[in-house]
Design an enzyme around this catalytic site. Structure first.
Site, short mmCIF file in Angstrom:
data_model
loop_
_atom_site.label_atom_id
_atom_site.label_comp_id
_atom_site.label_asym_id
_atom_site.label_seq_id
_atom_site.Cartn_x
_atom_site.Cartn_y
_atom_site.Cartn_z
N ASP A 56 0.86 -1.18 0.00
CA ASP A 56 0.00 0.00 0.00
C ASP A 56 0.90 1.23 0.00
O ASP A 56 1.76 1.38 0.88
CB ASP A 56 -0.91 0.03 1.23
CG ASP A 56 -2.00 -1.03 1.18
OD1 ASP A 56 -2.33 -1.48 0.07
OD2 ASP A 56 -2.50 -1.40 2.25
N ASP A 67 -14.01 -2.91 -2.24
CA ASP A 67 -13.96 -2.70 -0.80
C ASP A 67 -15.37 -2.91 -0.25
O ASP A 67 -16.35 -2.38 -0.79
CB ASP A 67 -13.48 -1.29 -0.47
CG ASP A 67 -12.01 -1.09 -0.83
OD1 ASP A 67 -11.27 -2.08 -0.90
OD2 ASP A 67 -11.61 0.07 -1.06
#
Length: 261
Positions: free
Chosen positions: A24, A143
């Protein structure tokens, strides 16, 4: 070491069950948060990528986690530097909003691209990308968070997990699958960085509804969690915190799953 050609680059052969460390990215650094917030620095992306490839990763992901909310494209210089040391299939996401930006990321060295919010906001982007780069190079990330009012019990979130959409996560996965997308990556907002285990019900629900491969993402904290994800239907096991901070080694996971991989 067995080698094959993958999108023009020599890489190690992958296995049926693949281990995918995830980088990330924020401001050019590897970071990791909990529930998509409380972000902490986790290192240099090039050093991390090199180490993961040397230590047996089957695939690698790089997600520019603030590109969408900041309204900018992916940091191509970072992609290029990471790609230069990466010897496994390399997926890049964040800030990809059209075919041109996808092609730029591929040119920078990615083997696959991942889209999430942009695809949800504009579903026509999915067939556009398939025409531009080929379905085999596309992953759609979703998500999700629990919402008992949804038919599946899960709702789609966009903008880095910040914005609820009112859309059922499994229904969106089915729509994505209908385009011919080969890999769907659901990440549980509740599980992200919590190390309490992958959200198995959403993995099972999506696996049961689509033909695409499912990536387990969000929540790995111990070896048992990886096996549980495989048993739920995931074939790609994505993790970040436990790898970044040395709590679990890739070799530990492979040895634990040796009868499955």
């Amino acid at each position: 070491m067995n080698l094959i050609q993958y999108y023009g680059r020599k890489i190690r052969m992958t296995q049926k069950i693949r281990i995918m460390p995830c980088l990330d990215m924020q401001n050019g650094r590897v970071v990791k948060g909990v529930h998509f917030v409380d972000i902490k620095d986790a290192g240099d992306p090039v050093a991390c990528a090199r180490a993961y490839c040397e230590n047996g990763a089957d695939e690698l992901a790089l997600l520019d986690i603030t590109a969408t909310v900041e309204g900018r494209e992916t940091m191509l210089d970072v992609v290029s530097r990471v790609a230069a040391v990466t010897t496994v299939p390399f997926t890049v996401g964040g800030g990809i909003t059209d075919a041109a930006s996808a092609e730029a990321v591929m040119k920078a060295g990615a083997d696959r691209i991942s889209v999430s919010s942009a695809a949800f906001k504009n579903p026509d982007l999915i067939p556009d990308l398939i025409r531009a780069i080929g379905a085999q190079r596309l992953t759609v990330a979703i998500d999700v968070d629990k919402n008992p009012s949804m038919p599946s019990g899960y709702e789609v979130y966009i903008n880095g997990g910040r914005t609820a959409t009112g859309t059922d996560a499994v229904e969106w996965a089915k729509r994505v699958d209908a385009y011919g997308v080969p890999v769907i990556l659901p990440t549980s907002k509740a599980g992200d960085g919590a190390k309490t285990g992958y959200d198995l019900p959403v993995i099972r629900a999506m696996k049961g509804a689509v033909s695409a491969e499912i990536v387990a993402s969000g929540g790995a904290g111990k070896l048992e969690h990886f096996r549980e994800a495989v048993e739920a239907g995931a074939t790609i096991l994505l993790a970040a915190s436990v790898f970044h901070f040395g709590e679990i080694q890739i070799a530990d996971v492979k040895n634990y799953l040796k009868d499955l991989v």
